[in-house]
Design a protein around this motif. Structure first.
Motif, PDB file in Angstrom:
ATOM      1  N   ALA A  76       0.829  -1.205   0.000  1.00 15.70           N
ATOM      2  CA  ALA A  76       0.000   0.000   0.000  1.00 15.70           C
ATOM      3  C   ALA A  76       0.863   1.255   0.000  1.00 15.70           C
ATOM      4  O   ALA A  76       0.554   2.239  -0.677  1.00 15.70           O
ATOM      5  CB  ALA A  76      -0.942  -0.013   1.200  1.00 15.70           C
ATOM      6  N   ALA A  81      -1.485  -1.391  -3.486  1.00 15.71           N
ATOM      7  CA  ALA A  81      -2.686  -1.860  -2.800  1.00 15.71           C
ATOM      8  C   ALA A  81      -3.280  -0.655  -2.086  1.00 15.71           C
ATOM      9  O   ALA A  81      -2.663   0.420  -2.028  1.00 15.71           O
ATOM     10  CB  ALA A  81      -2.367  -2.988  -1.811  1.00 15.71           C
ATOM     11  N   PHE A  82      -4.484  -0.832  -1.538  1.00 18.63           N
ATOM     12  CA  PHE A  82      -5.146   0.271  -0.830  1.00 18.63           C
ATOM     13  C   PHE A  82      -5.775  -0.284   0.430  1.00 18.63           C
ATOM     14  O   PHE A  82      -6.420  -1.340   0.417  1.00 18.63           O
ATOM     15  CB  PHE A  82      -6.220   0.903  -1.718  1.00 18.63           C
ATOM     16  N   LEU A  84      -8.439  -0.279   3.372  1.00  8.85           N
ATOM     17  CA  LEU A  84      -9.794   0.126   3.737  1.00  8.85           C
ATOM     18  C   LEU A  84     -10.036  -0.315   5.173  1.00  8.85           C
ATOM     19  O   LEU A  84     -10.107  -1.507   5.475  1.00  8.85           O
ATOM     20  CB  LEU A  84     -10.810  -0.526   2.806  1.00  8.85           C
ATOM     21  N   ALA A 112     -15.025  -2.518  -0.463  1.00  4.75           N
ATOM     22  CA  ALA A 112     -13.821  -3.083  -1.071  1.00  4.75           C
ATOM     23  C   ALA A 112     -14.075  -3.481  -2.521  1.00  4.75           C
ATOM     24  O   ALA A 112     -13.206  -3.282  -3.396  1.00  4.75           O
ATOM     25  CB  ALA A 112     -13.343  -4.286  -0.271  1.00  4.75           C
ATOM     26  N   LEU A 115     -14.002  -0.331  -4.595  1.00  2.00           N
ATOM     27  CA  LEU A 115     -12.635   0.178  -4.755  1.00  2.00           C
ATOM     28  C   LEU A 115     -11.832  -0.686  -5.725  1.00  2.00           C
ATOM     29  O   LEU A 115     -11.139  -0.171  -6.616  1.00  2.00           O
ATOM     30  CB  LEU A 115     -11.935   0.234  -3.398  1.00  2.00           C
ATOM     31  N   THR A 116     -11.901  -1.993  -5.540  1.00  2.00           N
ATOM     32  CA  THR A 116     -11.123  -2.888  -6.392  1.00  2.00           C
ATOM     33  C   THR A 116     -11.595  -2.810  -7.833  1.00  2.00           C
ATOM     34  O   THR A 116     -10.780  -2.748  -8.768  1.00  2.00           O
ATOM     35  CB  THR A 116     -11.219  -4.337  -5.885  1.00  2.00           C
ATOM     36  N   THR A 123      -7.471  -4.507  -2.410  1.00  2.00           N
ATOM     37  CA  THR A 123      -7.919  -3.772  -1.232  1.00  2.00           C
ATOM     38  C   THR A 123      -7.650  -4.587   0.024  1.00  2.00           C
ATOM     39  O   THR A 123      -8.081  -5.732   0.135  1.00  2.00           O
ATOM     40  CB  THR A 123      -9.419  -3.455  -1.325  1.00  2.00           C
ATOM     41  N   LYS A 125      -8.552  -5.321   3.609  1.00  2.00           N
ATOM     42  CA  LYS A 125      -9.780  -5.123   4.375  1.00  2.00           C
ATOM     43  C   LYS A 125      -9.491  -5.241   5.874  1.00  2.00           C
ATOM     44  O   LYS A 125      -8.969  -6.244   6.335  1.00  2.00           O
ATOM     45  CB  LYS A 125     -10.823  -6.154   3.934  1.00  2.00           C
ATOM     46  N   GLY A 408      -4.690   4.851   1.896  1.00  2.00           N
ATOM     47  CA  GLY A 408      -5.774   4.214   2.623  1.00  2.00           C
ATOM     48  C   GLY A 408      -6.826   5.171   3.137  1.00  2.00           C
ATOM     49  O   GLY A 408      -6.660   6.400   3.126  1.00  2.00           O
ATOM     50  N   ALA A 454     -17.104   5.302  -0.743  1.00  2.00           N
ATOM     51  CA  ALA A 454     -16.292   4.348  -1.494  1.00  2.00           C
ATOM     52  C   ALA A 454     -16.264   4.702  -2.980  1.00  2.00           C
ATOM     53  O   ALA A 454     -15.223   4.595  -3.634  1.00  2.00           O
ATOM     54  CB  ALA A 454     -16.826   2.935  -1.298  1.00  2.00           C
ATOM     55  N   ALA A 458     -12.901   5.470  -5.085  1.00  2.00           N
ATOM     56  CA  ALA A 458     -12.611   4.719  -6.304  1.00  2.00           C
ATOM     57  C   ALA A 458     -12.395   5.649  -7.478  1.00  2.00           C
ATOM     58  O   ALA A 458     -11.487   5.431  -8.298  1.00  2.00           O
ATOM     59  CB  ALA A 458     -13.765   3.750  -6.606  1.00  2.00           C
TER      60      ALA A 458
END
Length: 466
Positions: A76, A81-82, A84, A112, A115-116, A123, A125, A408, A454, A458
């Protein structure tokens, strides 16, 4: 929380539980440092008894799980990656039910998926769950109708009912915190490991929620995902691996008696892990560089978060990084920005520039909730959804300006259709706050508002500068 088969063996390792361990005894040195936001337990013998019981109890999380999360957070930090992260402002024992936990998990899974799908990023989680039972307070006492009593500090410390008996700190509540967290983690493992979190359930996650604009928009995304899944199934893609997802637990490591009692030494490495949760953070009120919380957390192997408000200076940030992440290890340190919509575009770039120049590879996360708290004209503690959205935009704009990675999102949310935050597509007004205002401490986003947020994130991620 659940792991692919290739990770299961790496996730569970024995811990050294001996109280005589020199490593664990060293953790108690936090008591020699200035400490704030700690309850004054009226019965030291009872506190010591509960501490011993917690020390002998099984850990709630395991070293391999924590190590895997740290690897994901390193990704991340690099923009691969991100994160959440969401859940209650303060969990309560009474509301730690299967239905409420399921609704929060569903909401995070939906966010998630948005976002993905929208940003083409994995993502991570994470729930503010299974440990968020204590809260710092701005005053030690609360006064109602001329009567002053100790402030409610969360179910882990005392009761919410405004009576002298309820407000006395009770160390037996630490054991209740442990058992409730254990039950919550069991449910999380069941939900995320038993097929409930399977991406092929993307439509089912919306069942039972109140319809809204965000709900309808999510249904369209879910339709697209379902079509893609059916196509991949038709060409022979194996979907068994996605029946389980990784879901991590986190909370503010506020009560150091509890955190010390649940620390364990990993038998593989001799290093100390905080086994109350995968990810632990230090709050804005307790991040003093010479304070007990920073000293204690510096000794743990977990990934560590630190909240940074609008008054955080470059010196504060650099000194925290030196103490908590002296090796500059990717994934070790997360800075959670909580500037407020009015400050984020001015204050955050200064910190980002300094971190970039010093080679601090932190995971930068936005908490758009805590810097935007207001009191409504009819006396409710609330937030404006527009302010929350604006701080998120400002967070991304600050990173794009400096050339760093927005990694994030950290929110106070619930899967229930509460009325605690003003605005959103439902246009909740001040009068509407009274319809279902349930939080005992801070206002949370409801299900619809969470999905709206979200979609914004995104969109920001999907349009990031190349």
């Amino acid at each position: 929380m659940s792991y692919q088969n290739r990770n299961v063996a790496a996730s569970f390792h024995p811990f050294e539980l001996s109280e005589s361990s020199a490593h664990l005894e060293a953790l108690s040195s936090w008591r020699e440092y200035p400490r704030i936001q700690q309850p004054t337990w009226p019965n030291e013998e009872e506190r010591a008894r509960v501490f011993d019981e917690l020390r002998a109890a099984p850990p709630l999380v395991f070293a391999g799980e924590v190590d895997l999360l740290r690897t994901h957070l390193a990704k991340a930090a690099r923009g691969e990656a991100f994160l959440l992260q969401g859940g209650d402002c303060a969990e309560t024992f009474a509301d730690s039910t299967a239905d409420r936990i399921k609704n929060k998990v569903q909401t995070i899974l939906q966010m998630a998926a948005i976002l993905t799908y929208g940003a083409s990023l994995p993502t991570i989680k994470m729930g503010r769950m299974a440990g968020q039972f204590a809260k710092p307070r701005s005053s030690d006492t609360e006064t109602i109708d001329g009567v002053s009593l100790p402030s409610y500090r969360g179910d882990a410390v005392n009761g919410y009912e405004f009576t002298p008996e309820s407000r006395v700190p009770d160390p037996s509540r630490l054991w209740k915190m442990y058992t409730t967290a254990s039950q919550t983690l069991n449910l999380l493992r069941a939900f995320t490991g038993g097929g409930f979190a399977d991406l092929r359930q993307v439509q089912a996650w919306n069942k039972g929620f109140v319809e809204s604009d965000a709900y309808s928009k999510y249904v369209r995304v879910a339709d697209d995902i379902e079509r893609a899944v059916r196509f991949m199934e038709a060409i022979g893609v194996d979907f068994d691996p996605i029946r389980m997802v990784e879901f991590y637990s986190s909370h503010e490591a506020l009560l150091l008696d509890y955190e010390e009692a649940l620390a364990r030494v990993d038998s593989r490495t001799g290093e100390i892990y905080g086994c109350s949760g995968h990810f632990l953070w230090i709050g804005e009120r307790t991040r003093q560089i010479d304070g007990a919380h920073v000293h204690f957390m510096s000794q743990l192997r977990n990934p560590i978060g630190v909240k940074l408000g609008p008054n955080a200076s470059v010196e504060d940030m650099l000194r925290l990084a030196d103490v908590l992440d002296p090796e500059r290890e990717a994934g070790r340190l997360t800075f959670v920005s909580r500037m407020g919509a009015a400050n984020v575009r001015e204050k955050l770039p200064v910190l980002l520039e300094a971190a970039k120049s010093e080679g601090i590879e932190a995971v930068w996360v936005t908490d758009p909730m805590h810097g935007n708290t207001i009191t409504s004209s009819n006396g409710y503690k609330t937030r404006r959804f527009d302010d929350i959205m604006d701080e998120v935009r400002g967070f991304f704009e600050a990173h794009w300006e400096v050339g760093t990675v927005p990694a994030g999102l950290h929110m106070e949310l619930t899967g229930d259709d509460v009325t605690e935050v003003l605005g959103g597509s439902g246009e909740l007004d001040e009068e509407g706050l009274q319809h279902r205002y349930e939080t005992l401490v801070d206002p949370r986003l409801n299900h619809s508002q969470s999905l709206e947020l979200a979609f914004l994130v995104a969109d920001m991620l999907g349009n990031r500068p190349s």
